[in-house]
Each structure stands twice: as structure tokens, then as C-alpha cells.
Design a protein around this motif. Sequence first.
Motif, PDB file in Angstrom:
ATOM      1  N   ARG A  61       0.829  -1.205   0.000  1.00  0.00           N
ATOM      2  CA  ARG A  61       0.000   0.000   0.000  1.00  0.00           C
ATOM      3  C   ARG A  61       0.869   1.264   0.000  1.00  0.00           C
ATOM      4  O   ARG A  61       0.610   2.206  -0.753  1.00  0.00           O
ATOM      5  CB  ARG A  61      -0.949   0.010   1.198  1.00  0.00           C
ATOM      6  CG  ARG A  61      -1.941   1.197   1.148  1.00  0.00           C
ATOM      7  CD  ARG A  61      -2.815   1.312   2.388  1.00  0.00           C
ATOM      8  NE  ARG A  61      -2.007   1.849   3.468  1.00  0.00           N
ATOM      9  CZ  ARG A  61      -1.761   1.243   4.623  1.00  0.00           C
ATOM     10  NH1 ARG A  61      -2.282   0.066   4.896  1.00  0.00           N
ATOM     11  NH2 ARG A  61      -1.000   1.792   5.540  1.00  0.00           N
ATOM     12  N   LEU A  62       1.909   1.294   0.834  1.00  0.00           N
ATOM     13  CA  LEU A  62       2.783   2.460   0.899  1.00  0.00           C
ATOM     14  C   LEU A  62       3.487   2.712  -0.436  1.00  0.00           C
ATOM     15  O   LEU A  62       3.652   3.863  -0.859  1.00  0.00           O
ATOM     16  CB  LEU A  62       3.802   2.297   2.026  1.00  0.00           C
ATOM     17  CG  LEU A  62       3.242   2.364   3.442  1.00  0.00           C
ATOM     18  CD1 LEU A  62       4.303   1.949   4.455  1.00  0.00           C
ATOM     19  CD2 LEU A  62       2.703   3.748   3.752  1.00  0.00           C
ATOM     20  N   ILE A  63       3.894   1.652  -1.110  1.00  0.00           N
ATOM     21  CA  ILE A  63       4.523   1.788  -2.428  1.00  0.00           C
ATOM     22  C   ILE A  63       3.499   2.283  -3.447  1.00  0.00           C
ATOM     23  O   ILE A  63       3.771   3.222  -4.206  1.00  0.00           O
ATOM     24  CB  ILE A  63       5.154   0.446  -2.874  1.00  0.00           C
ATOM     25  CG1 ILE A  63       6.355   0.101  -1.977  1.00  0.00           C
ATOM     26  CG2 ILE A  63       5.571   0.509  -4.343  1.00  0.00           C
ATOM     27  CD1 ILE A  63       6.893  -1.307  -2.161  1.00  0.00           C
ATOM     28  N   LYS A  64       2.329   1.687  -3.461  1.00  0.00           N
ATOM     29  CA  LYS A  64       1.277   2.074  -4.420  1.00  0.00           C
ATOM     30  C   LYS A  64       0.884   3.541  -4.257  1.00  0.00           C
ATOM     31  O   LYS A  64       0.659   4.254  -5.232  1.00  0.00           O
ATOM     32  CB  LYS A  64       0.051   1.179  -4.234  1.00  0.00           C
ATOM     33  CG  LYS A  64      -1.057   1.454  -5.220  1.00  0.00           C
ATOM     34  CD  LYS A  64      -2.232   0.525  -5.013  1.00  0.00           C
ATOM     35  CE  LYS A  64      -3.338   0.866  -6.000  1.00  0.00           C
ATOM     36  NZ  LYS A  64      -4.502   0.014  -5.818  1.00  0.00           N
ATOM     37  N   GLU A  65       0.808   4.005  -3.005  1.00  0.00           N
ATOM     38  CA  GLU A  65       0.433   5.395  -2.729  1.00  0.00           C
ATOM     39  C   GLU A  65       1.585   6.369  -2.967  1.00  0.00           C
ATOM     40  O   GLU A  65       1.392   7.582  -2.880  1.00  0.00           O
ATOM     41  CB  GLU A  65      -0.052   5.528  -1.281  1.00  0.00           C
ATOM     42  CG  GLU A  65      -1.364   4.800  -1.020  1.00  0.00           C
ATOM     43  CD  GLU A  65      -1.733   4.747   0.455  1.00  0.00           C
ATOM     44  OE1 GLU A  65      -0.895   5.131   1.314  1.00  0.00           O
ATOM     45  OE2 GLU A  65      -2.854   4.311   0.756  1.00  0.00           O
ATOM     46  N   GLY A  66       2.781   5.855  -3.268  1.00  0.00           N
ATOM     47  CA  GLY A  66       3.931   6.711  -3.528  1.00  0.00           C
ATOM     48  C   GLY A  66       4.598   7.251  -2.274  1.00  0.00           C
ATOM     49  O   GLY A  66       5.413   8.169  -2.344  1.00  0.00           O
ATOM     50  N   ASN A  67       4.269   6.678  -1.120  1.00  0.00           N
ATOM     51  CA  ASN A  67       4.869   7.130   0.138  1.00  0.00           C
ATOM     52  C   ASN A  67       6.295   6.616   0.327  1.00  0.00           C
ATOM     53  O   ASN A  67       7.084   7.243   1.022  1.00  0.00           O
ATOM     54  CB  ASN A  67       4.006   6.713   1.326  1.00  0.00           C
ATOM     55  CG  ASN A  67       2.675   7.429   1.328  1.00  0.00           C
ATOM     56  OD1 ASN A  67       2.610   8.631   1.121  1.00  0.00           O
ATOM     57  ND2 ASN A  67       1.607   6.688   1.540  1.00  0.00           N
ATOM     58  N   ILE A  68       6.605   5.453  -0.248  1.00  0.00           N
ATOM     59  CA  ILE A  68       7.964   4.901  -0.206  1.00  0.00           C
ATOM     60  C   ILE A  68       8.292   4.300  -1.558  1.00  0.00           C
ATOM     61  O   ILE A  68       7.398   3.951  -2.338  1.00  0.00           O
ATOM     62  CB  ILE A  68       8.133   3.825   0.903  1.00  0.00           C
ATOM     63  CG1 ILE A  68       7.225   2.617   0.648  1.00  0.00           C
ATOM     64  CG2 ILE A  68       7.897   4.407   2.283  1.00  0.00           C
ATOM     65  CD1 ILE A  68       7.494   1.440   1.571  1.00  0.00           C
TER      66      ILE A  68
END
Length: 133
Positions: A61-68
Motif C-alpha cells: 500500500r505504501l509503495i502504491k500510494e507513492g509514500n515509499i
Amino acid sequence: MSAIRIVKLHSNALKKLMAFSIYLPDTKNYSGELLVLYFLHGRNGNEHFLEQLDVKTITDRLIKEGNINPMMIVCPKMDYTRGLNTSDCSGQILNDEMAIDVGRYEDYFIHEIIPHIESNFSVLSDKSSRFVG
């Protein structure tokens, strides 16, 4: 598709079979080598900690949202230790009815786990690309 895998590895430092779990991100839209987070589980955990904490779902989820950015996460089995070199011989010490593992766990991590990851996976191998938590 991302995945968590369990990998077994014979440790020369500890003279026994060990294991680690590894989160492999979906890299179909990412080119290049990955950063690595080495996730040390603490005394009451094991190499299955990534699954127990649902790291795959959270990290996806964090990768998909561009957070990491995509990264590899490695959780080596450290037995019931703090991951330090505590004895030249591997074994367990009973202390107040609690078993504490002793051995060359720091050597196992630095000289076996990290080189294994860097020689078998597409990761950045410079010190600034490794994180321990």
C-alpha cells in the motif's frame, strides 16, 4: 506481484541451519536495484515476523500510494538473542527458567546474511542503501 518468502541458509558462524523471510516487492513498473531494510525481530520474534505483522499488505500500500520507493525487507532468524556476538560456541543458556541463545549472531548477520542478499538479489550494495530496524 509482491511476495514474502522463507529462505533457509546454513550459518558457518553459528554452525546450524538458519532462515530469513524476505519481502520482494512487485517490480514490474520499477527498474533498478532496490534498497534493503533489515528488520530484526527482537528476542520474542522469529523469521516469520514479516507475515505476522502483515508487512506485505502495508508495504504494498505504501509503495502504491507513492509514500515509499520499492524496497526489499529481510527478517533474519536471530533466535532468542539481541543479535550480538556473545560466545564462540552456539548454544542456549538457561537463566531463571528462560532460554537465551548465544553464539556469533553479529557475524552471522554481517558476514552471511548481508552478503547472501547482495549476491542473490538485485539490491544496492553500498552501506548507504542498507537500513537496520
